[in-house]
Design a protein around this motif. Sequence first.
Motif, short mmCIF file in Angstrom:
data_model
loop_
_atom_site.label_atom_id
_atom_site.label_comp_id
_atom_site.label_asym_id
_atom_site.label_seq_id
_atom_site.Cartn_x
_atom_site.Cartn_y
_atom_site.Cartn_z
N TYR A 16 0.98 -1.23 0.09
CA TYR A 16 0.01 0.20 0.08
C TYR A 16 0.77 1.38 0.04
O TYR A 16 1.78 1.36 0.67
CB TYR A 16 -0.91 -0.06 1.35
CG TYR A 16 -1.75 -1.22 1.14
CD1 TYR A 16 -2.98 -1.30 0.64
CD2 TYR A 16 -1.28 -2.17 2.29
CE1 TYR A 16 -3.74 -2.47 0.71
CE2 TYR A 16 -2.35 -3.44 2.19
CZ TYR A 16 -3.43 -3.42 1.67
OH TYR A 16 -4.36 -4.58 1.68
N GLY A 17 0.52 2.16 -0.86
CA GLY A 17 1.41 3.55 -1.04
C GLY A 17 2.62 3.17 -1.88
O GLY A 17 2.75 2.12 -2.49
N THR A 18 3.30 4.07 -1.99
CA THR A 18 4.50 4.38 -3.22
C THR A 18 5.66 4.88 -2.39
O THR A 18 6.04 5.50 -1.53
CB THR A 18 4.14 4.88 -4.29
OG1 THR A 18 3.87 6.24 -3.97
CG2 THR A 18 2.88 4.25 -5.12
N GLY A 19 6.79 4.37 -3.23
CA GLY A 19 8.05 5.19 -2.93
C GLY A 19 8.57 4.51 -1.28
O GLY A 19 8.16 3.70 -0.83
N ALA A 20 9.37 5.61 -0.69
CA ALA A 20 9.83 5.35 0.77
C ALA A 20 8.57 4.94 1.86
O ALA A 20 8.63 4.53 2.83
CB ALA A 20 10.62 6.48 1.09
N ALA A 21 7.46 5.49 1.63
CA ALA A 21 6.29 5.24 2.41
C ALA A 21 5.47 4.03 2.26
O ALA A 21 4.67 3.72 2.80
CB ALA A 21 5.34 6.65 2.42
N ALA A 22 5.83 3.44 1.25
CA ALA A 22 5.15 2.03 1.02
C ALA A 22 5.15 1.15 2.24
O ALA A 22 6.10 1.02 2.86
CB ALA A 22 5.56 1.59 -0.23
N VAL A 23 3.96 0.32 2.38
CA VAL A 23 3.95 -0.50 3.33
C VAL A 23 3.94 -1.87 2.65
O VAL A 23 2.86 -2.15 1.96
CB VAL A 23 2.71 -0.24 4.40
CG1 VAL A 23 2.40 -1.25 5.26
CG2 VAL A 23 2.72 1.00 4.88
N HIS A 24 4.64 -2.70 2.99
CA HIS A 24 4.59 -3.92 2.49
C HIS A 24 3.74 -4.96 3.46
O HIS A 24 4.42 -5.50 4.12
CB HIS A 24 5.97 -4.57 2.06
CG HIS A 24 6.87 -3.40 1.08
ND1 HIS A 24 6.50 -3.70 -0.08
CD2 HIS A 24 7.84 -2.53 1.55
CE1 HIS A 24 7.21 -2.82 -0.73
NE2 HIS A 24 8.39 -2.07 0.07
N ALA A 25 2.48 -5.18 2.95
CA ALA A 25 1.81 -5.94 3.76
C ALA A 25 1.97 -7.58 3.74
O ALA A 25 2.01 -8.31 4.84
CB ALA A 25 0.44 -5.62 3.62
N LEU A 26 2.21 -7.77 2.55
CA LEU A 26 2.57 -9.49 2.27
C LEU A 26 3.78 -9.37 1.26
O LEU A 26 3.82 -8.74 0.25
CB LEU A 26 1.17 -9.90 1.61
CG LEU A 26 0.17 -10.17 2.39
CD1 LEU A 26 -0.97 -10.99 1.70
CD2 LEU A 26 0.23 -10.87 3.75
#
Length: 242
Positions: free
Chosen positions: A31-41
């Motif tokens: 969710y989100g992009t770049g440095a702020a992205a959260v890798h949920a799976l």
Amino acid sequence: MTESSSAQSGTAVVDDASRPMVRIENLHRSYGTGAAAVHALRGVSFEIPRGELVALKGRSGSGKTTLLNLVGGLDTPDEGRITVDGTDLSELGENGLLELRRDRIGFIFQSFGLIPILSAAENVGVPMRLRKADPREREERVALLLALVGLADHAAQRPGELSGGQQQRVAIARALANRPKLLIADEPTGQLDAETGLAVMELLRAVVRSENVTALVATHDPQLLGLADRVLELADGEIVEA
């Protein structure tokens, strides 16, 4: 072509009973992009055989709800493949996903999700009304399910007149209304005290056996994990125990 003629011609016959109910292959969701992205799976893979109650554990933020939403067709992955009851979810359009959720998957949520102005029986019957089931069939199925979850004497009561444990039992009965192949439950005992939560989890296990369904249940309660056939653990979006 009959099964016997298929065998004689050398064509392989797929046995539904031996095919996993759920197959997850290299699932990624961010969710989100770049440095702020959260890798949920991050590359999650596993299978759930038919008729098993599988518990999914992990800390808050580990990806449990994201995974359940993907398996239930409520969200789509960035990468990977999800197969439910032999159907590849990526091949379904929105109408196909809607039919899958209506006919083959039952959902149970922590917040119960009952309609306050409807009785217990009416809440259980909602999925069958949406499917336009025959009224007599609906009434018989509702009565059977309320008896199954121990609420035959509470059919006319509204959610506000029931305890938390009773409301969750109604929610379980509603999830079973359309005879799903798969039950998905997200922290179904999260709002219940320990004793009531254990009773609800024991009911889920009994339902898996009696209704011949498969269940994937997210829970953090160690006592409840002991009732599962198998436990999968998620940590930082990855399966760390299978």
